[in-house]
Design a protein around this motif. Structure first.
Motif, PDB file in Angstrom:
ATOM      1  N   GLU A  27       0.839  -1.218   0.000  1.00 43.89           N
ATOM      2  CA  GLU A  27       0.000   0.000   0.000  1.00 43.89           C
ATOM      3  C   GLU A  27       0.868   1.260   0.000  1.00 43.89           C
ATOM      4  O   GLU A  27       0.602   2.220  -0.718  1.00 43.89           O
ATOM      5  CB  GLU A  27      -0.895   0.014   1.239  1.00 43.89           C
ATOM      6  N   PHE A  28       1.923   1.217   0.815  1.00 46.87           N
ATOM      7  CA  PHE A  28       2.842   2.349   0.924  1.00 46.87           C
ATOM      8  C   PHE A  28       3.530   2.603  -0.416  1.00 46.87           C
ATOM      9  O   PHE A  28       3.626   3.732  -0.890  1.00 46.87           O
ATOM     10  CB  PHE A  28       3.887   2.019   1.997  1.00 46.87           C
ATOM     11  N   GLY A  29       4.003   1.502  -1.045  1.00 45.47           N
ATOM     12  CA  GLY A  29       4.711   1.602  -2.326  1.00 45.47           C
ATOM     13  C   GLY A  29       3.833   2.187  -3.416  1.00 45.47           C
ATOM     14  O   GLY A  29       4.280   3.030  -4.207  1.00 45.47           O
ATOM     15  N   ILE A  30       2.565   1.769  -3.453  1.00 38.71           N
ATOM     16  CA  ILE A  30       1.633   2.275  -4.467  1.00 38.71           C
ATOM     17  C   ILE A  30       1.423   3.786  -4.290  1.00 38.71           C
ATOM     18  O   ILE A  30       1.500   4.557  -5.245  1.00 38.71           O
ATOM     19  CB  ILE A  30       0.283   1.518  -4.396  1.00 38.71           C
ATOM     20  N   LEU A 220      -4.464   5.481  -8.708  1.00 41.82           N
ATOM     21  CA  LEU A 220      -3.392   6.486  -8.659  1.00 41.82           C
ATOM     22  C   LEU A 220      -3.720   7.612  -7.680  1.00 41.82           C
ATOM     23  O   LEU A 220      -2.843   8.354  -7.263  1.00 41.82           O
ATOM     24  CB  LEU A 220      -3.135   7.073 -10.060  1.00 41.82           C
ATOM     25  N   ASN A 221      -4.998   7.754  -7.339  1.00 43.11           N
ATOM     26  CA  ASN A 221      -5.402   8.823  -6.404  1.00 43.11           C
ATOM     27  C   ASN A 221      -5.629   8.297  -4.992  1.00 43.11           C
ATOM     28  O   ASN A 221      -6.184   8.989  -4.160  1.00 43.11           O
ATOM     29  CB  ASN A 221      -6.694   9.493  -6.884  1.00 43.11           C
ATOM     30  N   ARG A 222      -5.232   7.063  -4.700  1.00 40.09           N
ATOM     31  CA  ARG A 222      -5.559   6.456  -3.417  1.00 40.09           C
ATOM     32  C   ARG A 222      -4.865   7.155  -2.246  1.00 40.09           C
ATOM     33  O   ARG A 222      -5.432   7.309  -1.166  1.00 40.09           O
ATOM     34  CB  ARG A 222      -5.170   4.976  -3.440  1.00 40.09           C
ATOM     35  N   GLY A 223      -3.611   7.539  -2.451  1.00 45.64           N
ATOM     36  CA  GLY A 223      -2.868   8.214  -1.382  1.00 45.64           C
ATOM     37  C   GLY A 223      -2.537   7.269  -0.231  1.00 45.64           C
ATOM     38  O   GLY A 223      -2.667   6.051  -0.356  1.00 45.64           O
TER      39      GLY A 223
END
Ligand SMILES: [Zn+2]
Length: 268
Positions: A27-30, A220-223
C-alpha cells in the motif's frame, strides 16, 4: 486469475497473473509511486510491477508489464483496487438535469469484463482497396503517445499498430480517408478486451439518467489514507519499526489496531 487479453509470446497467449498479498509495504509503495509525478503510463507500469507476483507465469519485468495491451493494464489496475479492499466505492455526482448532488454506491466486482476474441491481439480490417492487419495498442504505445498532441494521436497510434507491410507507411496512413480511419478505430475497439468505464446512474432526486465515468486508474489517487496514522499507533503501542509494521499482512495489522482500540476503551 486470468487477464481478459493476455501477453502474446511466441505465438502463445499467456493470461495468468497473481498479485502479492496485501501488506502495508505494498500500500505504501503504491501511494509513493503515484505521488512521484510520473506520466500515467509509467506510474501504472511501476505500480503493477510492484504489486504482481507473476505475470504470464513469469516475473513481472518492466518489459512484460509494458507489453500488456491497454485493456489488460486497465483491468489489472482495477483488480488491484479490488485486491486492496477498495471494491465498494461511494461516488458523488452532480445531476446534469436537476443540478442536485447525489451519491451512489458501486461494487467494482459486479462490473462485467469483456475478453479478447480468438484473433487477439490482432485485428483485421477490410478497407475498399485492401485488407490491413493491426495489433492492439500496448503500454509501450501509451508511453509513446504520452507526450503527443491530441490531434497527432490517431495517426501515430495507427503507425505503431499497423502490421501490414508498406514501403511508404506515412504516405499510406496520410492517404486514408476519414471513413477508413474511423472504421479501423471501430474494428480495434470492438476487438479489444475491456473493462467498464462508463455507466448510467439514476439521480436520486429527479430519477433522470446520468452518464458517469469510472476512471480505470483511480488507484493512482488512493494516497496514504490512514496508513501513516496506523503505523504511528502500532509503533507507539508495540515499539515495532516502520519496516516490521509495513511487513504485516493487512488483516493482522487491522487485528492489532482493534486490540489497541479495545485497550484504550478499557482505560477510559
Ligand atoms: Zn437529478
Amino acid at each position: 486469475m486470468l487477464l481478459p487479453g493476455g501477453l502474446w509470446h511466441e505465438g502463445q497467449r499467456k493470461r495468468g497473473f497473481a498479485f502479492k498479498p496485501v501488506t502495508g509495504a505494498l500500500e505504501f509503495g503504491i501511494a509513493e509511486i503515484a505521488g512521484l509525478g510520473y506520466a500515467m503510463p509509467e506510474a501504472v507500469t511501476k505500480i503493477l510491477q510492484l504489486a504482481l507476483a507473476q505475470l504470464g507465469g513469469e516475473a513481472p519485468s518492466e518489459q512484460r508489464v509494458e507489453e500488456l495491451c491497454i485493456a489488460d493494464r486497465q483491468f489489472l489496475m482495477r483488480e488491484l483496487q479490488i485486491h486492496l479492499g477498495d471494491s465498494e466505492i461511494w461516488y458523488s455526482q452532480r445531476c446534469r438535469h436537476c443540478n442536485e448532488s447525489f451519491d451512489f454506491e458501486l461494487d467494482l466486482r459486479s462490473l462485467p469484463v469483456a475478453e479478447g476474441d480468438e484473433h487477439y491481439p490482432f485485428v483485421e480490417v477490410e478497407l475498399d482497396k485492401l485488407e490491413i492487419r493491426l495489433r492492439l495498442p500496448t503500454g509501450c504505445d501509451q508511453l509513446v503517445l504520452a507526450d503527443k498532441e491530441e490531434v497527432e494521436i490517431p495517426a501515430v497510434l495507427l503507425k505503431l499498430c499497423l502490421l501490414t507491410q508498406s514501403k511508404e507507411v506515412d504516405a499510406f496512413i496520410a492517404g486514408l480517408t476519414q471513413e477508413e480511419v474511423a472504421s479501423i478505430e471501430k474494428a480495434m475497439e470492438q476487438a479489444s478486451p475491456g473493462i467498464v468505464t462508463d455507466v448510467q446512474v439514476n439521480c436520486s432526486n429527479c430519477s433522470s439518467i446520468n452518464p458517469v465515468y469510472l476512471d480505470p486508474y483511480r488507484l493512482l489517487n488512493r494516497g496514504y489514507g490512514t496508513l501513516l496514522s496506523q503505523i504511528h499507533c502500532l509503533a507507539r503501542a508495540y515499539h515495532w519499526s516502520e519496516e516490521q509494521i509495513l511487513a504485516l499482512p493487512v488483516q493482522r495489522r487491522a487485528a492489532y489496531l482493534t486490540m489497541i482500540d479495545a485497550d484504550r476503551g478499557m482505560s477510559h
